[in-house]
Write a protein that holds these residues in place. Structure first.
Motif, PDB file in Angstrom:
ATOM      1  N   ARG A  74       0.351  -0.297  -0.069  1.00  0.00           N
ATOM      2  CA  ARG A  74       0.428  -0.312   0.539  1.00  0.00           C
ATOM      3  C   ARG A  74       0.863   0.897   0.301  1.00  0.00           C
ATOM      4  O   ARG A  74       0.523   2.429  -1.080  1.00  0.00           O
ATOM      5  N   GLN A  75       2.177   0.985   0.824  1.00  0.00           N
ATOM      6  CA  GLN A  75       2.928   2.723   0.954  1.00  0.00           C
ATOM      7  C   GLN A  75       3.773   2.508  -0.252  1.00  0.00           C
ATOM      8  O   GLN A  75       3.611   3.673  -0.712  1.00  0.00           O
ATOM      9  N   ALA A  76       3.992   1.832  -0.827  1.00  0.00           N
ATOM     10  CA  ALA A  76       4.442   2.209  -1.793  1.00  0.00           C
ATOM     11  C   ALA A  76       3.892   2.465  -3.396  1.00  0.00           C
ATOM     12  O   ALA A  76       4.548   3.536  -4.023  1.00  0.00           O
ATOM     13  N   LEU A  77       2.879   1.683  -2.995  1.00  0.00           N
ATOM     14  CA  LEU A  77       1.623   2.359  -4.280  1.00  0.00           C
ATOM     15  C   LEU A  77       1.792   3.479  -3.993  1.00  0.00           C
ATOM     16  O   LEU A  77       1.608   4.543  -5.058  1.00  0.00           O
ATOM     17  N   ASP A  78       1.096   3.966  -2.769  1.00  0.00           N
ATOM     18  CA  ASP A  78       1.273   6.194  -2.601  1.00  0.00           C
ATOM     19  C   ASP A  78       2.434   6.545  -2.842  1.00  0.00           C
ATOM     20  O   ASP A  78       1.838   7.972  -3.295  1.00  0.00           O
ATOM     21  N   ALA A  79       3.399   6.002  -2.427  1.00  0.00           N
ATOM     22  CA  ALA A  79       4.944   6.503  -3.328  1.00  0.00           C
ATOM     23  C   ALA A  79       5.312   6.565  -4.210  1.00  0.00           C
ATOM     24  O   ALA A  79       6.259   7.748  -4.887  1.00  0.00           O
ATOM     25  N   GLY A  80       4.183   6.279  -5.536  1.00  0.00           N
ATOM     26  CA  GLY A  80       4.505   6.147  -6.831  1.00  0.00           C
ATOM     27  C   GLY A  80       4.825   5.046  -7.473  1.00  0.00           C
ATOM     28  O   GLY A  80       5.348   4.981  -8.351  1.00  0.00           O
ATOM     29  N   HIS A  81       5.450   3.569  -6.939  1.00  0.00           N
ATOM     30  CA  HIS A  81       6.281   2.754  -7.045  1.00  0.00           C
ATOM     31  C   HIS A  81       5.330   2.153  -7.982  1.00  0.00           C
ATOM     32  O   HIS A  81       4.564   2.102  -7.718  1.00  0.00           O
ATOM     33  N   GLN A  82       6.488   1.270  -8.523  1.00  0.00           N
ATOM     34  CA  GLN A  82       5.664  -0.008  -9.672  1.00  0.00           C
ATOM     35  C   GLN A  82       5.611  -1.240  -8.778  1.00  0.00           C
ATOM     36  O   GLN A  82       6.716  -1.408  -8.445  1.00  0.00           O
ATOM     37  N   VAL A  83       4.210  -2.084  -8.194  1.00  0.00           N
ATOM     38  CA  VAL A  83       4.510  -3.234  -7.404  1.00  0.00           C
ATOM     39  C   VAL A  83       4.841  -4.419  -8.240  1.00  0.00           C
ATOM     40  O   VAL A  83       3.478  -4.521  -8.541  1.00  0.00           O
ATOM     41  N   THR A  84       4.682  -5.290  -7.935  1.00  0.00           N
ATOM     42  CA  THR A  84       4.371  -6.778  -8.402  1.00  0.00           C
ATOM     43  C   THR A  84       4.929  -7.231  -7.201  1.00  0.00           C
ATOM     44  O   THR A  84       5.055  -8.020  -6.401  1.00  0.00           O
ATOM     45  N   ALA A  85       3.308  -7.834  -6.467  1.00  0.00           N
ATOM     46  CA  ALA A  85       3.268  -8.266  -5.663  1.00  0.00           C
ATOM     47  C   ALA A  85       3.363  -9.673  -5.407  1.00  0.00           C
ATOM     48  O   ALA A  85       2.871 -10.701  -6.506  1.00  0.00           O
ATOM     49  N   VAL A  86       4.070 -10.741  -4.796  1.00  0.00           N
ATOM     50  CA  VAL A  86       4.221 -12.495  -5.404  1.00  0.00           C
ATOM     51  C   VAL A  86       3.207 -12.988  -4.033  1.00  0.00           C
ATOM     52  O   VAL A  86       3.929 -12.719  -2.379  1.00  0.00           O
ATOM     53  N   VAL A  87       2.125 -13.633  -4.468  1.00  0.00           N
ATOM     54  CA  VAL A  87       1.241 -14.012  -3.230  1.00  0.00           C
ATOM     55  C   VAL A  87       0.883 -15.841  -3.340  1.00  0.00           C
ATOM     56  O   VAL A  87       1.611 -16.348  -4.581  1.00  0.00           O
ATOM     57  N   ARG A  88       0.610 -16.213  -2.379  1.00  0.00           N
ATOM     58  CA  ARG A  88      -0.201 -17.482  -2.914  1.00  0.00           C
ATOM     59  C   ARG A  88      -1.363 -18.419  -2.353  1.00  0.00           C
ATOM     60  O   ARG A  88      -1.839 -18.490  -3.487  1.00  0.00           O
ATOM     61  N   ASP A  89      -2.140 -16.763  -2.839  1.00  0.00           N
ATOM     62  CA  ASP A  89      -3.538 -16.485  -2.749  1.00  0.00           C
ATOM     63  C   ASP A  89      -4.339 -15.378  -2.595  1.00  0.00           C
ATOM     64  O   ASP A  89      -4.066 -14.425  -2.164  1.00  0.00           O
ATOM     65  N   PRO A  90      -4.146 -15.292  -4.096  1.00  0.00           N
ATOM     66  CA  PRO A  90      -4.403 -13.194  -4.213  1.00  0.00           C
ATOM     67  C   PRO A  90      -5.337 -13.104  -4.059  1.00  0.00           C
ATOM     68  O   PRO A  90      -6.049 -11.588  -3.699  1.00  0.00           O
ATOM     69  N   ALA A  91      -6.754 -14.120  -3.362  1.00  0.00           N
ATOM     70  CA  ALA A  91      -8.487 -12.803  -2.893  1.00  0.00           C
ATOM     71  C   ALA A  91      -7.433 -12.015  -1.091  1.00  0.00           C
ATOM     72  O   ALA A  91      -8.262 -11.714  -0.746  1.00  0.00           O
ATOM     73  N   ARG A  92      -5.973 -13.203  -0.563  1.00  0.00           N
ATOM     74  CA  ARG A  92      -6.012 -12.530   0.332  1.00  0.00           C
ATOM     75  C   ARG A  92      -4.637 -11.024   0.572  1.00  0.00           C
ATOM     76  O   ARG A  92      -4.627 -10.424   1.441  1.00  0.00           O
ATOM     77  N   LEU A  93      -5.137 -10.206  -0.775  1.00  0.00           N
ATOM     78  CA  LEU A  93      -4.601  -9.505  -1.141  1.00  0.00           C
ATOM     79  C   LEU A  93      -5.650  -8.153  -1.188  1.00  0.00           C
ATOM     80  O   LEU A  93      -5.836  -8.070  -3.265  1.00  0.00           O
ATOM     81  N   PRO A  94      -6.224  -7.250  -0.860  1.00  0.00           N
ATOM     82  CA  PRO A  94      -7.933  -7.056  -0.992  1.00  0.00           C
ATOM     83  C   PRO A  94      -6.650  -5.037  -1.259  1.00  0.00           C
ATOM     84  O   PRO A  94      -7.385  -4.138  -1.045  1.00  0.00           O
ATOM     85  N   VAL A  95      -6.248  -5.683  -2.668  1.00  0.00           N
ATOM     86  CA  VAL A  95      -5.856  -3.774  -3.067  1.00  0.00           C
ATOM     87  C   VAL A  95      -5.551  -3.966  -4.852  1.00  0.00           C
ATOM     88  O   VAL A  95      -5.019  -4.993  -5.027  1.00  0.00           O
ATOM     89  N   ASN A  96      -6.968  -2.785  -5.644  1.00  0.00           N
ATOM     90  CA  ASN A  96      -6.445  -3.087  -6.696  1.00  0.00           C
ATOM     91  C   ASN A  96      -5.308  -0.774  -6.692  1.00  0.00           C
ATOM     92  O   ASN A  96      -5.927  -0.296  -5.961  1.00  0.00           O
ATOM     93  N   HIS A  97      -4.946  -1.488  -7.628  1.00  0.00           N
ATOM     94  CA  HIS A  97      -3.883  -0.002  -8.112  1.00  0.00           C
ATOM     95  C   HIS A  97      -3.558  -0.359  -9.515  1.00  0.00           C
ATOM     96  O   HIS A  97      -3.096  -1.181  -9.949  1.00  0.00           O
ATOM     97  N   SER A  98      -3.485   0.212 -10.609  1.00  0.00           N
ATOM     98  CA  SER A  98      -3.409   0.188 -11.658  1.00  0.00           C
ATOM     99  C   SER A  98      -1.421  -0.130 -11.907  1.00  0.00           C
ATOM    100  O   SER A  98      -0.866  -0.437 -12.799  1.00  0.00           O
TER     101      SER A  98
END
Length: 211
Positions: free
Chosen positions: A18-42
Motif C-alpha cells: 500500500r505504501q509503495a503504491l501511494d509513493a508512486g512505485h510500481q509493485v509486483t506482489a508475489v502471493v500464494r492466494d491473490p484473494a488475500r491481497l485486497p488492493v487494487n491499483h493500476s
C-alpha cells in the motif's frame, strides 16, 4: 522504482504494498492466494508463485530494481520458510540481475543494544528467545544466507509488532538494535523498509527500528 514484494499478504507485506503504491512505485506482489491481497491499483501486478522455488520467482524479478521480503514464520509450523525462501530469492536475483534486497527479521536475532534495561536483557529477551526459538533460528539462518550473498542487502529488525496506524516517527539504529524499544506498528515497519531502499548507509547492514 520497480519493486517486487514477497509475503505481500502478511501484516507488514500489505503495508509495504500500500505504501509503495501511494509513493508512486510500481509493485509486483508475489502471493500464494491473490484473494488475500485486497488492493487494487493500476501500478500493481499480482503474481502467484511458490516463494521457495527460484525458477518460479525469476519472472517476478525480471526488470525489477529491488526485492522486498516480508516473509517469516507466523506459526511454529512455518519455521524454516524464511531461510528456505531466501535461498530461492537469492538464486533468482543472481540470474535476474537484481541487486537491492530488503528483508524483515526480528530484534531477538540481533545483538543486545547498549543501555538496555536489566529486566529486558536478563528476563524478557531470554524467555522470548526460548519460547520462539524455532522461528528465531529460521530468521537467523536467513540473515546468514543474506550476509554471504553478493546482494546489496538490508535487514530490518523490529520488536513486537502492533496494528497501530502509520506515524513515520520511530527510532532507527544502523548496525544494531534500538535500546528500550519494545514495540512498533506493522505500518511503521513497512515505512522503515521502504525508507532504506535508497539509503546507502543501510546497505549490507542490519537496521533496528522501534518507538
Amino acid at each position: 522504482m520497480k519493486l517486487t514484494v514477497l509475503g505481500a499478504t502478511g501484516g507488514v507485506g500489505k503495508e509495504v504494498v500500500r505504501q509503495a503504491l501511494d509513493a508512486g512505485h510500481q509493485v509486483t506482489a508475489v502471493v500464494r492466494d491473490p484473494a488475500r491481497l485486497p488492493v487494487n491499483h493500476s501500478a500493481l501486478d499480482v503474481v502467484t508463485a511458490d516463494v521457495t522455488v527460484a525458477g518460479a520467482l525469476r519472472p517476478a524479478f525480471a526488470g525489477r530494481e529491488a526485492v522486498i521480503s516480508c516473509l517469516g514464520p507466523r506459526t511454529r509450523r512455518d519455521a524454516g520458510i524464511a531461510s528456505t525462501a531466501t535461498r530461492a530469492i537469492l538464486k533468482a536475483m543472481e540470474t535476474g540481475d537484481v541487486q537491492r534486497l530488503v528483508v524483515v527479521s526480528a530484534v531477538p536475532v540481533g545483538p543486545m543494544p547498549e543501555g538496555e534495561s536489566l529486566w529486558y536483557s536478563k528476563i524478557a529477551l531470554p524467555l522470548l528467545r526460548r519460547l520462539l526459538r524455532d522461528g528465531y533460528a529460521d530468521l537467523g539462518a536467513m540473515e546468514e544466507e543474506i550476509r554471504r550473498s553478493a546482494t546489496e542487502w538490508t535487514v530490518v529488525r523490529p520488536p513486537r509488532l502492533t496494528d497501530k496506524p502509520l506515524t513515520g516517527r520511530y527510532r532507527r539504529v544502523v548496525g544494531g538494535n534500538v535500546p528500550r524499544g519494545y514495540t512498533i506498528s506493522r505500518a511503521d515497519t513497512a515505512h522503515a523498509m521502504l525508507a532504506v531502499l535508497d539509503d546507502p548507509a543501510t546497505v549490507k547492514q542490519a537496521v533496528g527500528v522501534a518507538y
